[in-house]
Design a protein around this motif. Structure first.
Motif, PDB file in Angstrom:
ATOM      1  N   GLN B  79       0.798  -1.248  -0.089  1.00 57.95           N
ATOM      2  CA  GLN B  79       0.212   0.166  -0.006  1.00 57.95           C
ATOM      3  C   GLN B  79       1.184   1.202   0.382  1.00 57.95           C
ATOM      4  O   GLN B  79       1.797   1.026   0.761  1.00 57.95           O
ATOM      5  CB  GLN B  79      -0.672   0.129   1.257  1.00 57.95           C
ATOM      6  N   GLY B  80       0.527   2.026  -0.790  1.00 58.32           N
ATOM      7  CA  GLY B  80       1.059   3.036  -1.308  1.00 58.32           C
ATOM      8  C   GLY B  80       0.919   4.218  -0.017  1.00 58.32           C
ATOM      9  O   GLY B  80      -0.389   4.615  -0.446  1.00 58.32           O
ATOM     10  N   GLU B  81       1.345   5.498   0.408  1.00 56.14           N
ATOM     11  CA  GLU B  81       0.575   5.813   0.855  1.00 56.14           C
ATOM     12  C   GLU B  81       2.040   7.332   1.717  1.00 56.14           C
ATOM     13  O   GLU B  81       2.860   7.689   0.628  1.00 56.14           O
ATOM     14  CB  GLU B  81       0.398   6.271   2.543  1.00 56.14           C
ATOM     15  N   ILE B  82       1.402   8.725   1.418  1.00 57.62           N
ATOM     16  CA  ILE B  82       2.209   9.698   1.056  1.00 57.62           C
ATOM     17  C   ILE B  82       2.988  10.519   2.206  1.00 57.62           C
ATOM     18  O   ILE B  82       2.517  10.658   3.263  1.00 57.62           O
ATOM     19  CB  ILE B  82       1.291  10.261   0.081  1.00 57.62           C
ATOM     20  N   LEU B  83       4.358  10.844   2.122  1.00 58.95           N
ATOM     21  CA  LEU B  83       5.231  11.527   2.502  1.00 58.95           C
ATOM     22  C   LEU B  83       5.462  13.040   2.709  1.00 58.95           C
ATOM     23  O   LEU B  83       6.152  12.880   1.480  1.00 58.95           O
ATOM     24  CB  LEU B  83       6.768  10.818   3.833  1.00 58.95           C
ATOM     25  N   LYS B  84       4.640  13.679   2.826  1.00 58.55           N
ATOM     26  CA  LYS B  84       5.237  14.939   3.223  1.00 58.55           C
ATOM     27  C   LYS B  84       6.650  15.549   3.328  1.00 58.55           C
ATOM     28  O   LYS B  84       7.446  15.665   4.150  1.00 58.55           O
ATOM     29  CB  LYS B  84       4.715  16.138   3.339  1.00 58.55           C
ATOM     30  N   LEU B 105      15.458   7.739   4.852  1.00 56.83           N
ATOM     31  CA  LEU B 105      14.200   7.925   4.967  1.00 56.83           C
ATOM     32  C   LEU B 105      13.248   6.863   5.627  1.00 56.83           C
ATOM     33  O   LEU B 105      11.828   7.269   6.018  1.00 56.83           O
ATOM     34  CB  LEU B 105      12.959   8.788   3.932  1.00 56.83           C
ATOM     35  N   GLY B 106      13.759   5.962   5.534  1.00 50.25           N
ATOM     36  CA  GLY B 106      12.375   4.808   6.172  1.00 50.25           C
ATOM     37  C   GLY B 106      11.202   4.561   4.878  1.00 50.25           C
ATOM     38  O   GLY B 106      10.496   4.285   5.733  1.00 50.25           O
ATOM     39  N   VAL B 109       8.329  -0.167   4.784  1.00 51.49           N
ATOM     40  CA  VAL B 109       7.888  -0.641   5.591  1.00 51.49           C
ATOM     41  C   VAL B 109       7.193  -2.139   5.853  1.00 51.49           C
ATOM     42  O   VAL B 109       6.178  -2.217   5.779  1.00 51.49           O
ATOM     43  CB  VAL B 109       6.979   0.471   6.191  1.00 51.49           C
ATOM     44  N   TRP B 178       6.671   8.793  -1.725  1.00 50.87           N
ATOM     45  CA  TRP B 178       5.879   7.297  -1.737  1.00 50.87           C
ATOM     46  C   TRP B 178       6.540   6.801  -0.385  1.00 50.87           C
ATOM     47  O   TRP B 178       7.543   6.405  -0.310  1.00 50.87           O
ATOM     48  CB  TRP B 178       5.292   6.844  -2.546  1.00 50.87           C
ATOM     49  N   THR B 179       5.769   6.682   0.667  1.00 48.86           N
ATOM     50  CA  THR B 179       5.159   5.656   1.382  1.00 48.86           C
ATOM     51  C   THR B 179       5.364   3.758   0.810  1.00 48.86           C
ATOM     52  O   THR B 179       4.050   4.024   1.107  1.00 48.86           O
ATOM     53  CB  THR B 179       5.920   5.768   2.866  1.00 48.86           C
ATOM     54  N   TYR B 181       4.065   0.564   2.139  1.00 51.99           N
ATOM     55  CA  TYR B 181       3.432  -0.507   3.321  1.00 51.99           C
ATOM     56  C   TYR B 181       3.413  -1.706   2.966  1.00 51.99           C
ATOM     57  O   TYR B 181       3.011  -2.257   1.488  1.00 51.99           O
ATOM     58  CB  TYR B 181       2.591  -0.129   3.937  1.00 51.99           C
ATOM     59  N   LEU B 182       4.339  -2.570   3.087  1.00 50.35           N
ATOM     60  CA  LEU B 182       4.457  -3.728   2.802  1.00 50.35           C
ATOM     61  C   LEU B 182       3.937  -4.784   3.957  1.00 50.35           C
ATOM     62  O   LEU B 182       4.542  -4.781   5.237  1.00 50.35           O
ATOM     63  CB  LEU B 182       5.675  -4.627   2.489  1.00 50.35           C
TER      64      LEU B 182
END
Lengths: 311, 324
Positions: B79-84, B105-106, B109, B178-179, B181-182
């Protein structure tokens, strides 16, 4: 919020789910009849190392276009036990049944955490009451069994776009619980725990239809309706008993009618449950019937050879 | 005619499953003593279990895969989420190269969850076990260490529009990342969790499609395009494949070392893992070896390691044809 030191955490800045520019897609509409249940896929024996297990799915309607795709419920359930209580535990004349419901982090539109929250614990409690009335606990004194449910994909909470923080704890929770009850029933039978009957879950709802009249529908998909009230029952058909009932919203005067519809929905789910249990029992009988002959069957079928073990 | 042809039932005889439960070690040994050695599951020593990969079955994920390896079943979701960029507490230097940007930046995940009732040994209600934590960490190390994900895929750039003719051409800057999440959930666990988890991660990453994201300067936010044709696959640099081997040995502190026999078992299941005290995990990609991880024991020597690496290369060829 303190970071979970036993897991890998999100970047320190915190992340937000992607925001989409508005798309002009029409919300999904119900294509089924009002008294028609979605197709259920139910299979037992998916986890060989557990005493009993089952998988439940409401497959998505292949006719819906990919953009308006909504959640399709996917639940796995395993039953571990009955096993003896540890020595230091207090004596119990009945089987101690514990239930555990957890959503996967990717089960709903908004990501969920890895630690169980209160809505998941509540679902677990509802499930426990539904099952407690079915299991014959007196046959298993001094023992315990765990029912573990993982919701891989939950149900939407309401019409698409209406909620931003969609956590699956609104109307969708009822469909999820109905699925949990049915799948747990199959897994308990698969584990060989004595039951008085098969329990199945069913949901009915009062919804506003297009002409804003109120109609009763069985097995509502919350994304397709504006829901006014919904009712869940855990129903034992052959004894005509209800072990669990949960109603939400304003049902108005016709409480009995709504419950009656939920019972009807549970009856529909039961037909699938009976099929799945029958299949698994037949498979088990077939596996048992040719008694293990040490020398003959191995050579002919290419199965692993039996070996003589000494000592 | 003297001997009775029908095998007389011996006085004390148990079915196979009882022997397997009572004395797992001697049971496995009795199988491996045969010529050629056959494992209790009917596999040969170097045979992997049947695998089955299904992708794209989860609605709320950008990429997902279900992998079955014998009786081990894993679901992996990306799942991709956004890190500003503005939210990052200590932003990386402008001059720093992209190479370890992801790790600093990590942005990846991975988390492995075993407490799903997948096996009686991992009941829920407890914090993640040491095994789950170490598996998550191994996946993380391999993800960053082998530089699979292209950092440019995860950057959301913005070029300010030119206001004055005299200004220099505006430089594009990174506004957000983009972060990914796996989340790796075990549905059923029957040995060799790492290979199954890694195969699921690779299959999920290869099918991941992120929406096209752009920086909206007026709203100071990232906006994604909902159009399906604007979703883009990640460009993955490599496709590492792992293979795990367990070593069963009759070595015993009370016996001479020369008397001990040992066998290397490919892709062990739970019953084999429980009686093996030595394990080897090899990670390869095409022609390169990315890692060898050997835990415990003193049976595997140089030749056995080389043999295992060869088997893993063969495995890579096989797996890379079935990966989506």
């Amino acid at each position: 919020m303190q970071a979970d030191r036993r897991r890998l955490n999100a970047p320190a800045g915190g992340t937000a789910p992607p925001v989409f520019a508005s798309a002009n897609t029409s919300p999904p509409r119900r294509r089924r009849k009002a008294d028609e249940h979605r197709k259920i896929f139910l299979q037992t024996g998916i986890v060989p190392s557990a005493a009993g297990s089952a998988y439940y799915e409401l497959p998505p309607d292949p006719a819906t276009p990919p953009l308006t795709r909504k959640s399709s419920l996917k639940i796995t359930c395993t039953v571990h036990g009955p096993r003896p209580l540890p020595r230091n535990a207090a004596f119990s004349p009945n089987l101690l049944l514990t239930t555990h419901v957890k959503y996967a982090p990717f089960a709903t539109k908004t990501r969920r955490g890895y630690v169980r929250d209160s809505s998941e614990r509540d679902l677990g409690l509802h499930l426990e009451t539904a099952l407690r009335g079915v299991v014959i606990g007196e046959r298993w004194p001094k023992s315990a069994a765990d029912v573990v449910i993982t919701v891989l994909e939950g149900e939407d909470d309401g019409p698409a776009g209406a909620h931003s923080g969609d956590m699956g704890s609104g109307w969708g929770m009822l469909s999820v619980l109905a699925g949990c009850i049915t799948v747990a029933s199959a897994a308990i039978v698969d584990a060989g725990i004595d039951c008085v009957d098969l329990v199945s879950g069913g949901v009915a709802a009062l919804v506003h239809d297009q002409s804003s009249e109120i109609t009763t529908v069985l097995d509502p998909a919350p994304a397709e309706h504006v829901t006014r009230a919904a009712c869940l029952v855990a129903y034992l058909q052959s004894r005509d008993e209800i072990t669990e009932m949960w109603m939400k919203g304003d049902a108005g005067g016709d409480l009995g009618g709504l419950i009656e519809s939920a019972v009807q929905s549970a009856t529909l789910a039961r037909t699938v449950l009976v099929e799945a249990v029958k299949d698994s029992t037949e498979a088990r009988v077939a596996a048992m019937s040719p008694p293990e002959l040490p020398s003959t069957d191995a050579a002919s079928k290419g199965r692993p050879k039996d070996v003589v073990t000494t000592g | 005619m003297a001997a009775d042809p029908s095998p007389a039932p011996t006085s004390l005889s148990f079915p196979r499953s009882t022997f397997a439960k009572l004395t797992p070690g001697p049971f496995l040994h009795a199988h491996l003593k045969q010529n050629p050695p056959i494992r209790p599951s009917g596999r040969t020593l170097t045979q992997f279990r049947e695998q089955q990969i299904t992708t794209g079955s989860l609605t709320h994920s950008h990429g997902s895969a279900v992998v079955r390896l014998g009786d081990t079943t894993v679901v992996c979701s990306v799942q991709g989420e956004i890190l500003k960029a503005a939210d990052i507490p200590s932003p990386p230097d402008e001059s720093a190269d992209n190479e370890d940007l992801l790790e600093t930046l990590g942005l990846l995940v991975p988390n492995i969850e075993l407490s799903t009732g997948c096996s009686p040994a991992h009941l829920p209600g407890n914090p993640p076990s040491t095994l789950a934590q170490s598996l998550s960490w191994k996946v993380r190390t391999l993800l960053y260490g082998s530089e699979i994900v292209n950092p440019e895929d995860l950057q959301i750039m913005f070029t300010a529009p030119k206001i004055d003719e005299e200004d220099d051409a505006p430089v594009p800057e990174v506004k957000a990342y983009w972060t990914l999440y796996l989340d790796i959930m075990f549905i059923s666990l029957d040995g060799n969790p790492f290979d199954a988890a890694w195969l699921a991660v690779m299959a999920a990453l290869r099918t991941t499609r992120l929406p096209r994201a752009s920086w909206d300067a007026d709203r100071e936010a990232v906006v994604c395009s909902p159009a399906l044709e604007h979703y883009a696959h990640l460009t993955l640099h490599t496709t590492p494949v792992t293979a795990t081997f367990a070593v069963f040995s009759t070595a015993n502190p009370l016996k001479q070392r020369s008397e001990a026999e040992s066998w290397v078992l490919t892709d062990p299941d739970t019953s084999e893992e429980e009686v093996c005290r030595e394990a080897l995990t090899v990670t390869v990609d095409g022609k390169r070896v990315l890692g060898i991880d050997k835990a415990g024991g003193r049976v595997i020597g140089m030749e056995a390691v080389e043999e295992c690496v060869k088997l893993t290369f063969a495995r890579w060829k096989e797996v890379s044809t079935i990966l989506p």
